[in-house]
Design an enzyme around this catalytic site. Structure first.
Site, PDB file in Angstrom:
ATOM      1  N   ASP A 171     -45.460  -8.489  43.832  1.00  0.00           N
ATOM      2  CA  ASP A 171     -45.960  -9.666  43.112  1.00  0.00           C
ATOM      3  C   ASP A 171     -45.242  -9.848  41.781  1.00  0.00           C
ATOM      4  O   ASP A 171     -44.782 -10.943  41.446  1.00  0.00           O
ATOM      5  CB  ASP A 171     -47.450  -9.510  42.804  1.00  0.00           C
ATOM      6  CG  ASP A 171     -48.300  -9.756  44.031  1.00  0.00           C
ATOM      7  OD1 ASP A 171     -47.870 -10.525  44.892  1.00  0.00           O
ATOM      8  OD2 ASP A 171     -49.389  -9.173  44.107  1.00  0.00           O
TER       9      ASP A 171
HETATM   10  C1  LIG Z   1     -52.363 -16.407  48.629  1.00  0.00           C
HETATM   11  C2  LIG Z   1     -52.602 -16.980  50.018  1.00  0.00           C
HETATM   12  C3  LIG Z   1     -52.532 -15.862  51.036  1.00  0.00           C
HETATM   13  C4  LIG Z   1     -54.055 -17.565  50.026  1.00  0.00           C
HETATM   14  O1  LIG Z   1     -54.299 -18.122  51.294  1.00  0.00           O
HETATM   15  P1  LIG Z   1     -55.511 -19.119  51.520  1.00  0.00           P
HETATM   16  O2  LIG Z   1     -56.683 -18.699  50.712  1.00  0.00           O
HETATM   17  O3  LIG Z   1     -55.690 -19.226  53.007  1.00  0.00           O
HETATM   18  O4  LIG Z   1     -55.029 -20.473  50.857  1.00  0.00           O
HETATM   19  P2  LIG Z   1     -53.887 -21.482  51.312  1.00  0.00           P
HETATM   20  O5  LIG Z   1     -52.732 -21.372  50.405  1.00  0.00           O
HETATM   21  O6  LIG Z   1     -53.595 -21.335  52.780  1.00  0.00           O
HETATM   22  O7  LIG Z   1     -54.615 -22.885  51.161  1.00  0.00           O
HETATM   23  C5  LIG Z   1     -55.066 -23.294  49.965  1.00  0.00           C
HETATM   24  C6  LIG Z   1     -55.911 -24.535  50.171  1.00  0.00           C
HETATM   25  O8  LIG Z   1     -56.410 -24.853  48.891  1.00  0.00           O
HETATM   26  C7  LIG Z   1     -56.100 -26.186  48.584  1.00  0.00           C
HETATM   27  N1  LIG Z   1     -56.015 -26.291  47.137  1.00  0.00           N
HETATM   28  C8  LIG Z   1     -55.185 -25.678  46.289  1.00  0.00           C
HETATM   29  N2  LIG Z   1     -55.448 -26.014  45.034  1.00  0.00           N
HETATM   30  C9  LIG Z   1     -56.482 -26.873  45.073  1.00  0.00           C
HETATM   31  C10 LIG Z   1     -57.223 -27.583  44.107  1.00  0.00           C
HETATM   32  N3  LIG Z   1     -56.945 -27.484  42.823  1.00  0.00           N
HETATM   33  N4  LIG Z   1     -58.218 -28.370  44.540  1.00  0.00           N
HETATM   34  C11 LIG Z   1     -58.519 -28.487  45.845  1.00  0.00           C
HETATM   35  N5  LIG Z   1     -57.853 -27.836  46.798  1.00  0.00           N
HETATM   36  C12 LIG Z   1     -56.854 -27.051  46.425  1.00  0.00           C
HETATM   37  C13 LIG Z   1     -54.813 -26.449  49.332  1.00  0.00           C
HETATM   38  O9  LIG Z   1     -54.614 -27.812  49.465  1.00  0.00           O
HETATM   39  C14 LIG Z   1     -55.123 -25.743  50.653  1.00  0.00           C
HETATM   40  O10 LIG Z   1     -55.983 -26.566  51.417  1.00  0.00           O
HETATM   41  P3  LIG Z   1     -55.943 -26.636  53.039  1.00  0.00           P
HETATM   42  O11 LIG Z   1     -54.561 -27.048  53.417  1.00  0.00           O
HETATM   43  O12 LIG Z   1     -56.990 -27.649  53.397  1.00  0.00           O
HETATM   44  O13 LIG Z   1     -56.293 -25.250  53.511  1.00  0.00           O
HETATM   45  C15 LIG Z   1     -51.604 -18.111  50.344  1.00  0.00           C
HETATM   46  O14 LIG Z   1     -51.797 -19.181  49.416  1.00  0.00           O
HETATM   47  C16 LIG Z   1     -50.154 -17.656  50.344  1.00  0.00           C
HETATM   48  O15 LIG Z   1     -49.661 -16.987  51.254  1.00  0.00           O
HETATM   49  N6  LIG Z   1     -49.383 -18.031  49.300  1.00  0.00           N
HETATM   50  C17 LIG Z   1     -47.932 -17.762  49.218  1.00  0.00           C
HETATM   51  C18 LIG Z   1     -47.640 -16.308  48.938  1.00  0.00           C
HETATM   52  C19 LIG Z   1     -48.362 -15.799  47.714  1.00  0.00           C
HETATM   53  O16 LIG Z   1     -48.218 -16.325  46.632  1.00  0.00           O
HETATM   54  N7  LIG Z   1     -49.198 -14.787  47.948  1.00  0.00           N
HETATM   55  C20 LIG Z   1     -50.058 -14.216  46.904  1.00  0.00           C
HETATM   56  C21 LIG Z   1     -49.293 -13.412  45.928  1.00  0.00           C
HETATM   57  S1  LIG Z   1     -50.328 -12.412  44.964  1.00  0.00           S
HETATM   58  C22 LIG Z   1     -50.640 -11.001  45.873  1.00  0.00           C
HETATM   59  O17 LIG Z   1     -50.010 -10.798  46.808  1.00  0.00           O
HETATM   60  C23 LIG Z   1     -51.653  -9.981  45.447  1.00  0.00           C
HETATM   61  O18 LIG Z   1     -52.454 -10.259  44.578  1.00  0.00           O
HETATM   62  O19 LIG Z   1     -51.616  -8.897  46.026  1.00  0.00           O
END
Ligand SMILES: CC(C)(COP(=O)(O)OP(=O)(O)OC[C@H]1O[C@@H](n2cnc3c(N)ncnc32)[C@H](O)[C@@H]1OP(=O)(O)O)[C@@H](O)C(=O)NCCC(=O)NCCSC(=O)C(=O)O
Length: 398
Positions: A171
């Site tokens: 990260d």
């Molecule tokens: C972190 C995640 C695994 C979390 O997964 P999820 O909780 O399933 O979230 P997703 O990203 O799939 O989907 C987010 C959803 O939130 C919505 N979204 C986002 N922001 C907003 C706001 N402000 N308001 C309303 N909705 C929102 C977005 O449109 C998506 O909607 P829908 O489309 O309707 O679902 C993923 O985001 C991811 O793989 N990110 C890329 C890699 C990364 O950064 N990983 C974390 C690093 S930190 C780490 O690894 C660690 O701490 O350890």
């Protein structure tokens, strides 16, 4: 003047890697606005050992990377939230997001949408495996990348089997790589006037961290295996002393010569690196016996005197008490959150700069603390801001 002063970064990231990239830009002077999600906070706001802080959305994990930012809470699933974000992006220099690939495009907030209203923007997407490709749609966390990129297979011992690194190294390294990619794109924009899209994958970032092992395999044909604290030469590795472990680092030929002369064993000095590899068992036996005769601190002083890198294996409490940290100011003070007395210390950056030293200026904001302020700055009038708040598209913290 700070390097990123007057640079506006809209930070729609969550968890660790993306927010850490924005934090690094913030300590270099950027005006970073964190887009918080009303009613569903960034998971790190809820994480850490202090339950009261976590319950208040100020968990210690968030405190590590929230300084110098402002928070605007926008519900991007609403038309009003999208309108407000676009107003912020119209004049922004950088946008960072790390949602599942395609999630923001589905809301009309993808790169193409934003480049139309602001062609100079550097739009950076951090994702698990990249925006496209067979694994593009997948999501993931640090520990998943440590597993699938082969990093866990390098950590641990033959006995323990693969182990995860104790800190989320992928990260934080991704955060730095992201800040570097953005900086390069800003430099490119300086020269061409054009923004661009950055597609950064955490899986790739993990391989960057293992570059030497990659070439050991691809050029040297040597598949990696868990190495633990043992290296291929005995002069490098962890040894028990009279009171704890010492990591010895006689890595090059000059250092191994100094090591053996300091220990009174000129007969053990080798002239070729390969001879050290062949003599591993014999050298390790001598070192194991010798190291038990003094304390780890004594050995540190002894090897410092003889020009051989070595360090006691320490718990974090001891590391943080090291006077060298105070000397450099890598940990800077911030007021304790929730009105608590005193200060806590947060790592800022590992470098000092003679003209523009990285600094923390303001404490991590509460969710939605600056919503009104930043929307007004983006040119949205008071009436419209009030309407966005009353319809729930934006939330202003009390
Ligand atoms: C972190 C995640 C695994 C979390 O997964 P999820 O909780 O399933 O979230 P997703 O990203 O799939 O989907 C987010 C959803 O939130 C919505 N979204 C986002 N922001 C907003 C706001 N402000 N308001 C309303 N909705 C929102 C977005 O449109 C998506 O909607 P829908 O489309 O309707 O679902 C993923 O985001 C991811 O793989 N990110 C890329 C890699 C990364 O950064 N990983 C974390 C690093 S930190 C780490 O690894 C660690 O701490 O350890």
């Amino acid at each position: 003047m700070m390097p990123f002063e007057r640079l506006r970064v809209i930070d729609a990231t969550h968890v660790l890697a993306g927010p850490f990239a924005a934090y690094q830009m913030a300590v270099m002077g950027a005006d970073v606005i964190k887009i918080d999600r009303p009613g569903d906070p960034d998971q790190v706001r809820l994480q850490g050992p202090d339950r009261e802080l976590s319950a208040a959305g100020m968990g210690t994990t968030y405190l590590a990377q929230g300084a110098n930012k402002r928070s605007a809470a926008l519900d991007l699933k609403t038309a009003g939230g999208q309108e407000a974000l676009k107003a912020l992006l119209k004049d922004a220099d950088v946008f960072i997001e790390n949602y599942r690939p395609g999630a923001l495009a589905a809301l009309g907030l993808g790169y193409q949408d934003i480049a139309r209203i602001n062609p100079r923007i550097v739009y950076c997407s951090v994702s698990a495996f990249g925006q496209t490709g067979p694994r593009g749609p997948e999501t993931g966390y640090d520990f998943v990348f440590q597993a699938v990129a082969g990093l866990m297979a390098l950590t641990g011992t033959e006995e323990s089997g693969p182990l995860r690194a104790g800190a989320p190294v992928v990260d934080y390294a991704t955060g730095y790589m992201t800040a570097f990619a953005i900086t390069a794109a800003l430099y490119h924009r300086e020269r061409t006037g054009r923004g661009q899209h950055i597609d950064l994958a955490m899986f790739d970032a993990t391989l960057m961290l293992m570059s030497t092992h990659v070439t050991a395999l691809t050029a040297g044909g040597k598949p990696p295996h868990p190495e633990g604290n043992r290296f291929n030469v005995a002069g490098v590795g962890a040894y028990d002393t009279a009171d704890g472990l010492l990591m010895l680092g006689a890595a090059n030929m000059r250092q191994q010569k100094r090591l053996w002369l300091a220990l009174g064993r000129p007969d053990m000095v080798k002239t070729a690196h390969a001879d050290r590899i062949d003599a591993h068992a014999e050298e390790a036996a001598v070192l194991r016996e010798a190291m038990l005769t003094r304390t780890a601190s004594d050995w540190e002083a002894f090897f410092r005197h003889h020009g051989v890198p070595a360090g006691k294996v320490r718990p974090m409490e001891e590391a943080l008490a090291d006077p060298q940290l105070n000397h450099r100011g890598v940990l800077q003070p911030l007021p304790q959150p929730l009105g608590r007395a005193g200060e806590y210390r947060v790592p800022v950056a590992p470098f000092l700069m003679s003209e523009s030293n990285p600094t923390v200026r303001s404490p991590p904001p509460a969710l939605g603390q600056h919503t009104r302020e930043v929307l007004a700055e983006a040119g949205i009038d008071d009436g419209r801001i009030a309407a966005l708040i009353s319809e729930g598209a934006a939330v202003q913290a009390l």
